[in-house]
Design a protein around this motif. Structure first.
Motif, PDB file in Angstrom:
ATOM      1  N   ASP A 110       0.918  -1.086  -0.072  1.00 43.36           N
ATOM      2  CA  ASP A 110      -0.041  -0.044  -0.133  1.00 43.36           C
ATOM      3  C   ASP A 110       0.852   1.255  -0.055  1.00 43.36           C
ATOM      4  N   ARG A 111       1.773   1.276   0.997  1.00 46.52           N
ATOM      5  CA  ARG A 111       2.759   2.465   0.801  1.00 46.52           C
ATOM      6  C   ARG A 111       3.683   2.807  -0.467  1.00 46.52           C
ATOM      7  N   ARG A 112       3.813   1.512  -1.097  1.00 48.54           N
ATOM      8  CA  ARG A 112       4.558   1.652  -2.432  1.00 48.54           C
ATOM      9  C   ARG A 112       3.550   2.187  -3.445  1.00 48.54           C
ATOM     10  N   SER A 113       2.281   1.634  -3.481  1.00 50.21           N
ATOM     11  CA  SER A 113       1.364   2.172  -4.552  1.00 50.21           C
ATOM     12  C   SER A 113       0.995   3.776  -4.197  1.00 50.21           C
ATOM     13  N   ARG A 114       0.945   4.019  -3.016  1.00 54.38           N
ATOM     14  CA  ARG A 114       0.668   5.602  -2.611  1.00 54.38           C
ATOM     15  C   ARG A 114       1.930   6.444  -3.205  1.00 54.38           C
ATOM     16  N   ALA A 115       3.084   5.869  -2.801  1.00 51.24           N
ATOM     17  CA  ALA A 115       4.089   6.744  -3.314  1.00 51.24           C
ATOM     18  C   ALA A 115       4.416   6.876  -4.849  1.00 51.24           C
ATOM     19  N   THR A 116       4.098   5.667  -5.679  1.00 52.90           N
ATOM     20  CA  THR A 116       4.565   5.856  -7.089  1.00 52.90           C
ATOM     21  C   THR A 116       3.223   6.097  -7.658  1.00 52.90           C
ATOM     22  N   GLY A 117       2.091   5.905  -7.196  1.00 55.68           N
ATOM     23  CA  GLY A 117       1.007   6.254  -8.001  1.00 55.68           C
ATOM     24  C   GLY A 117       0.913   7.673  -8.832  1.00 55.68           C
ATOM     25  N   PRO A 118       1.293   8.841  -8.165  1.00 50.28           N
ATOM     26  CA  PRO A 118       1.292   9.975  -8.809  1.00 50.28           C
ATOM     27  C   PRO A 118       2.188  10.040  -9.760  1.00 50.28           C
ATOM     28  N   ILE A 119       3.400   9.323  -9.387  1.00 49.08           N
ATOM     29  CA  ILE A 119       4.518   9.577 -10.459  1.00 49.08           C
ATOM     30  C   ILE A 119       4.130   8.861 -11.827  1.00 49.08           C
ATOM     31  N   CYS A 120       3.406   7.587 -11.564  1.00 50.84           N
ATOM     32  CA  CYS A 120       3.046   6.837 -12.733  1.00 50.84           C
ATOM     33  C   CYS A 120       2.061   7.491 -13.496  1.00 50.84           C
ATOM     34  N   ARG A 121       0.981   8.286 -12.809  1.00 56.26           N
ATOM     35  CA  ARG A 121       0.034   8.974 -13.714  1.00 56.26           C
ATOM     36  C   ARG A 121       0.628  10.241 -14.326  1.00 56.26           C
ATOM     37  N   GLU A 122       1.529  10.914 -13.688  1.00 53.01           N
ATOM     38  CA  GLU A 122       2.382  12.028 -14.345  1.00 53.01           C
ATOM     39  C   GLU A 122       2.907  11.544 -15.605  1.00 53.01           C
ATOM     40  N   THR A 123       3.649  10.455 -15.302  1.00 50.49           N
ATOM     41  CA  THR A 123       4.386   9.689 -16.547  1.00 50.49           C
ATOM     42  C   THR A 123       3.416   9.470 -17.790  1.00 50.49           C
ATOM     43  N   THR A 124       2.210   8.988 -17.293  1.00 44.17           N
ATOM     44  CA  THR A 124       1.426   8.743 -18.558  1.00 44.17           C
ATOM     45  C   THR A 124       0.884   9.817 -19.159  1.00 44.17           C
ATOM     46  N   ARG A 125       0.506  10.794 -18.377  1.00 47.77           N
ATOM     47  CA  ARG A 125       0.247  12.301 -19.092  1.00 47.77           C
ATOM     48  C   ARG A 125       1.098  12.669 -19.867  1.00 47.77           C
ATOM     49  N   ILE A 126       2.383  12.899 -19.397  1.00 50.07           N
ATOM     50  CA  ILE A 126       3.420  13.084 -20.428  1.00 50.07           C
ATOM     51  C   ILE A 126       3.436  12.309 -21.515  1.00 50.07           C
ATOM     52  N   ILE A 127       3.503  11.104 -21.507  1.00 52.80           N
ATOM     53  CA  ILE A 127       3.661  10.112 -22.813  1.00 52.80           C
ATOM     54  C   ILE A 127       2.309  10.544 -23.607  1.00 52.80           C
ATOM     55  N   ARG A 128       1.134  10.671 -23.184  1.00 48.94           N
ATOM     56  CA  ARG A 128       0.009  10.972 -23.878  1.00 48.94           C
ATOM     57  C   ARG A 128       0.132  12.091 -24.808  1.00 48.94           C
ATOM     58  N   GLU A 129       0.342  13.272 -23.951  1.00 53.01           N
ATOM     59  CA  GLU A 129       0.399  14.406 -24.578  1.00 53.01           C
ATOM     60  C   GLU A 129       1.524  14.592 -25.727  1.00 53.01           C
ATOM     61  N   PHE A 130       2.641  14.195 -25.326  1.00 54.14           N
ATOM     62  CA  PHE A 130       3.803  14.376 -26.180  1.00 54.14           C
ATOM     63  C   PHE A 130       3.519  13.693 -27.402  1.00 54.14           C
ATOM     64  N   SER A 131       3.168  12.094 -27.159  1.00 53.48           N
ATOM     65  CA  SER A 131       3.258  11.287 -28.396  1.00 53.48           C
ATOM     66  C   SER A 131       2.122  11.589 -29.313  1.00 53.48           C
ATOM     67  N   GLY A 132       0.852  12.178 -28.762  1.00 48.51           N
ATOM     68  CA  GLY A 132      -0.094  12.388 -29.455  1.00 48.51           C
ATOM     69  C   GLY A 132       0.359  13.695 -30.589  1.00 48.51           C
ATOM     70  N   GLY A 133       0.839  14.520 -29.913  1.00 48.83           N
ATOM     71  CA  GLY A 133       1.134  15.818 -30.671  1.00 48.83           C
ATOM     72  C   GLY A 133       2.120  15.596 -31.612  1.00 48.83           C
ATOM     73  N   TRP A 134       3.455  14.576 -31.056  1.00 46.68           N
ATOM     74  CA  TRP A 134       4.355  14.321 -32.299  1.00 46.68           C
ATOM     75  C   TRP A 134       3.818  13.744 -33.307  1.00 46.68           C
ATOM     76  N   TYR A 135       2.784  12.307 -33.201  1.00 46.53           N
ATOM     77  CA  TYR A 135       2.324  11.818 -34.098  1.00 46.53           C
ATOM     78  C   TYR A 135       1.635  12.448 -34.935  1.00 46.53           C
ATOM     79  N   GLY A 136       0.731  13.275 -34.811  1.00 45.08           N
ATOM     80  CA  GLY A 136      -0.211  14.001 -35.639  1.00 45.08           C
ATOM     81  C   GLY A 136       0.671  15.219 -36.397  1.00 45.08           C
TER      82      GLY A 136
END
Length: 74
Positions: free
Chosen positions: A11-37
Motif C-alpha cells: 500500500d505504501r509503495r502504491s501511494r508513493a508511485t501512483g502520482p509519479i505513474c499518472r504524471e508519466t502517463t500524462r506526459i507520454i499521452r500529450e507528447f506522443s499524440g502531438g508528435w504523431y499528428g
C-alpha cells in the motif's frame, strides 16, 4: 514477513508511485499524440530512426519530470 506487513508495504509503495505513474502517463499521452499528428501532417509518416528519436526525447522528458518531482517533493 507476515501478510499484514506485506500488505502495508504494498500500500505504501502504491501511494508513493501512483502520482509519479499518472504524471508519466500524462506526459507520454500529450507528447506522443502531438508528435504523431505533427509528423504525419508535416512528413506524411515516419521511419524507425525517427521513431527511435521520438523515444529518446520522450524518455528524456519523463526523466526530467521525475527529477523535478524528486526535487519538489520533501
Amino acid at each position: 514477513m507476515d501478510v499484514v506487513l506485506t500488505m502495508w508495504l504494498q500500500d505504501r509503495r502504491s501511494r508513493a508511485t501512483g502520482p509519479i505513474c499518472r504524471e508519466t502517463t500524462r506526459i507520454i499521452r500529450e507528447f506522443s499524440g502531438g508528435w504523431y499528428g505533427k509528423t504525419l501532417h508535416r512528413e506524411g509518416g515516419f521511419n524507425s530512426v525517427e521513431a527511435a528519436r521520438f523515444g529518446h526525447v520522450a524518455l528524456k522528458k519523463i526523466v526530467d519530470d521525475g527529477n523535478r518531482h524528486a526535487i519538489l517533493t520533501p
